[in-house]
Design a protein around this motif. Structure first.
Motif, PDB file in Angstrom:
ATOM      1  N   ALA A  48       0.830  -1.207   0.000  1.00  0.00           N
ATOM      2  CA  ALA A  48       0.000   0.000   0.000  1.00  0.00           C
ATOM      3  C   ALA A  48       0.864   1.257   0.000  1.00  0.00           C
ATOM      4  N   ALA A  49       1.940   1.231   0.776  1.00  0.00           N
ATOM      5  CA  ALA A  49       2.841   2.380   0.816  1.00  0.00           C
ATOM      6  C   ALA A  49       3.531   2.576  -0.531  1.00  0.00           C
ATOM      7  N   CYS A  50       3.890   1.470  -1.171  1.00  0.00           N
ATOM      8  CA  CYS A  50       4.531   1.553  -2.486  1.00  0.00           C
ATOM      9  C   CYS A  50       3.588   2.163  -3.525  1.00  0.00           C
ATOM     10  N   GLU A  51       2.310   1.849  -3.415  1.00  0.00           N
ATOM     11  CA  GLU A  51       1.349   2.385  -4.377  1.00  0.00           C
ATOM     12  C   GLU A  51       1.105   3.875  -4.158  1.00  0.00           C
ATOM     13  N   VAL A  52       1.417   4.353  -2.964  1.00  0.00           N
ATOM     14  CA  VAL A  52       1.344   5.797  -2.709  1.00  0.00           C
ATOM     15  C   VAL A  52       2.580   6.483  -3.296  1.00  0.00           C
ATOM     16  N   LEU A  53       3.743   5.845  -3.098  1.00  0.00           N
ATOM     17  CA  LEU A  53       4.991   6.417  -3.605  1.00  0.00           C
ATOM     18  C   LEU A  53       5.085   6.337  -5.124  1.00  0.00           C
ATOM     19  N   TYR A  54       4.573   5.243  -5.672  1.00  0.00           N
ATOM     20  CA  TYR A  54       4.679   5.003  -7.114  1.00  0.00           C
ATOM     21  C   TYR A  54       3.272   4.853  -7.683  1.00  0.00           C
ATOM     22  N   VAL A  55       2.723   5.968  -8.128  1.00  0.00           N
ATOM     23  CA  VAL A  55       1.335   6.010  -8.583  1.00  0.00           C
ATOM     24  C   VAL A  55       1.193   5.283  -9.911  1.00  0.00           C
ATOM     25  N   ASP A  56       0.215   4.407  -9.982  1.00  0.00           N
ATOM     26  CA  ASP A  56      -0.084   3.646 -11.188  1.00  0.00           C
ATOM     27  C   ASP A  56      -0.439   4.610 -12.323  1.00  0.00           C
ATOM     28  N   PRO A  57       0.327   4.582 -13.436  1.00  0.00           N
ATOM     29  CA  PRO A  57       0.045   5.507 -14.532  1.00  0.00           C
ATOM     30  C   PRO A  57      -1.191   5.132 -15.341  1.00  0.00           C
ATOM     31  N   ALA A  70       1.846  -3.732 -18.916  1.00  0.00           N
ATOM     32  CA  ALA A  70       1.428  -2.500 -18.240  1.00  0.00           C
ATOM     33  C   ALA A  70       2.643  -1.601 -18.009  1.00  0.00           C
ATOM     34  N   GLU A  71       2.507  -0.328 -18.292  1.00  0.00           N
ATOM     35  CA  GLU A  71       3.613   0.596 -18.079  1.00  0.00           C
ATOM     36  C   GLU A  71       3.950   0.694 -16.599  1.00  0.00           C
ATOM     37  N   ARG A  72       5.255   0.639 -16.259  1.00  0.00           N
ATOM     38  CA  ARG A  72       5.639   0.817 -14.872  1.00  0.00           C
ATOM     39  C   ARG A  72       5.624   2.309 -14.527  1.00  0.00           C
ATOM     40  N   PRO A  73       5.334   2.659 -13.280  1.00  0.00           N
ATOM     41  CA  PRO A  73       5.323   4.072 -12.882  1.00  0.00           C
ATOM     42  C   PRO A  73       6.641   4.763 -13.243  1.00  0.00           C
ATOM     43  N   LEU A  74       6.556   5.968 -13.782  1.00  0.00           N
ATOM     44  CA  LEU A  74       7.756   6.693 -14.196  1.00  0.00           C
ATOM     45  C   LEU A  74       8.714   6.901 -13.032  1.00  0.00           C
ATOM     46  N   ALA A  75       8.176   7.139 -11.839  1.00  0.00           N
ATOM     47  CA  ALA A  75       9.033   7.396 -10.684  1.00  0.00           C
ATOM     48  C   ALA A  75       9.900   6.195 -10.317  1.00  0.00           C
ATOM     49  N   CYS A  76       9.609   5.032 -10.889  1.00  0.00           N
ATOM     50  CA  CYS A  76      10.426   3.841 -10.621  1.00  0.00           C
ATOM     51  C   CYS A  76      11.813   3.958 -11.246  1.00  0.00           C
ATOM     52  N   TYR A  77      11.951   4.808 -12.263  1.00  0.00           N
ATOM     53  CA  TYR A  77      13.239   4.862 -12.944  1.00  0.00           C
ATOM     54  C   TYR A  77      13.627   6.237 -13.490  1.00  0.00           C
ATOM     55  N   THR A  78      12.741   7.247 -13.391  1.00  0.00           N
ATOM     56  CA  THR A  78      13.074   8.550 -13.948  1.00  0.00           C
ATOM     57  C   THR A  78      12.323   9.646 -13.197  1.00  0.00           C
ATOM     58  N   THR A  79      12.473  10.873 -13.649  1.00  0.00           N
ATOM     59  CA  THR A  79      11.781  12.006 -13.046  1.00  0.00           C
ATOM     60  C   THR A  79      10.938  12.717 -14.092  1.00  0.00           C
ATOM     61  N   ALA A  80      10.035  13.563 -13.635  1.00  0.00           N
ATOM     62  CA  ALA A  80       9.147  14.263 -14.558  1.00  0.00           C
ATOM     63  C   ALA A  80       9.908  15.212 -15.481  1.00  0.00           C
ATOM     64  N   THR A  81      11.068  15.678 -15.024  1.00  0.00           N
ATOM     65  CA  THR A  81      11.824  16.640 -15.822  1.00  0.00           C
ATOM     66  C   THR A  81      12.837  15.982 -16.755  1.00  0.00           C
ATOM     67  N   ALA A  82      13.026  14.669 -16.616  1.00  0.00           N
ATOM     68  CA  ALA A  82      14.004  13.970 -17.454  1.00  0.00           C
ATOM     69  C   ALA A  82      13.390  13.618 -18.796  1.00  0.00           C
ATOM     70  N   THR A  83      14.255  13.384 -19.778  1.00  0.00           N
ATOM     71  CA  THR A  83      13.784  12.889 -21.064  1.00  0.00           C
ATOM     72  C   THR A  83      13.041  11.584 -20.813  1.00  0.00           C
TER      73      THR A  83
END
Length: 251
Positions: A48-57, A70-83
């Protein structure tokens, strides 16, 4: 006519697809999908905590699971400002430390990231969770395909029975020593100290008592012997003789 034309301009909803980080995936001929090892581990914090930290896209496709794209959450490997395709190592390290299963990255954790032997006795890529927990397969997998079941840190020795550690008094119980020597080697400290073949191993006849041995029926006996096939008490003398009588020096 205008209505029909307008309808044709409405874009179709794209199917889920894994992009960016393709680790722990395999190509099935149509798309990249997660391997069983992608989600074989447990998160170190609650799901449950992981689903808060890594929101399902994509709430329709859900989080990563074996065989899906299924696409993995972007926060698992990158940031919103990264390519979009860029992997930010700090983000990925944090995901591996806390929520590897939620992110579909189990195969890159220490327990699952190691080399399998060159000539395994079964296909490492097809191993199931049931086999990982099977008394028949666990010891073989730990030796030949450790990355398939998260056995990379076990040194090739695991309990064949998964619940040995629930009652460690079994290790000293009179009348249970043959059992623990075979099925609870890790919990009870009975792991072989070496996998090197010795001609005095129980179940094998020394070379002085035989003038010849049956030919090996497998071409992989040398590799298996190096991994303990001739010495590990998990295998019976009959099994050793059937496959590798000459290599294991069994009359």
């Amino acid at each position: 006519m205008l209505f029909i034309f307008s309808f044709l301009l409405v874009p179709f909803t794209a199917n889920a697809a894994i992009t960016g980080d393709l680790n722990c995936t395999t190509y099935n001929g149509t798309s990249f999908v997660y391997t069983p090892a992608a989600v074989a581990c447990s998160n170190t914090i609650s799901d449950a905590a992981c689903e808060v930290l890594y929101v399902d896209p994509d709430t329709t496709a859900g989080y990563p699971s074996a065989g899906t794209d299924a696409e993995r959450p972007l926060a698992c490997y990158t940031t919103a400002t990264a390519t979009p395709a860029a992997i930010v190592q700090d983000m990925k390290t944090a995901a591996l430390d806390t929520c590897a299963k939620t992110c579909g990255l189990c195969c890159q954790t220490d327990a699952y990231s190691c080399a399998n032997v060159a000539y395994p006795r079964l296909d490492c890529s097809t191993i199931t969770t049931a086999q990982c927990n099977s008394v028949i397969w666990r010891s073989i997998i730990a030796t030949d395909c450790p990355s398939a079941c998260g056995f990379c840190n076990e040194g090739g020795c695991v309990d064949a029975v998964v619940d040995c550690a629930t009652d460690i008094s079994i290790c000293t119980t009179v009348g249970m020593q043959d059992f623990v020597n075979t099925y609870c080697q890790r919990t009870c400290g009975r792991c072989p100290s070496s996998t090197t073949y010795s001609s005095t191993t129980t179940g094998s006849s020394s070379s002085s008592t035989c003038t010849s041995y049956n030919a090996d029926s497998s071409s992989h006996c040398a590799d298996w012997a190096a991994n303990g096939f001739c010495t590990n008490t998990f295998y019976t003398t009959a099994q050793r003789k059937s496959y590798c009588a000459s290599t294991c020096k069994i009359c």
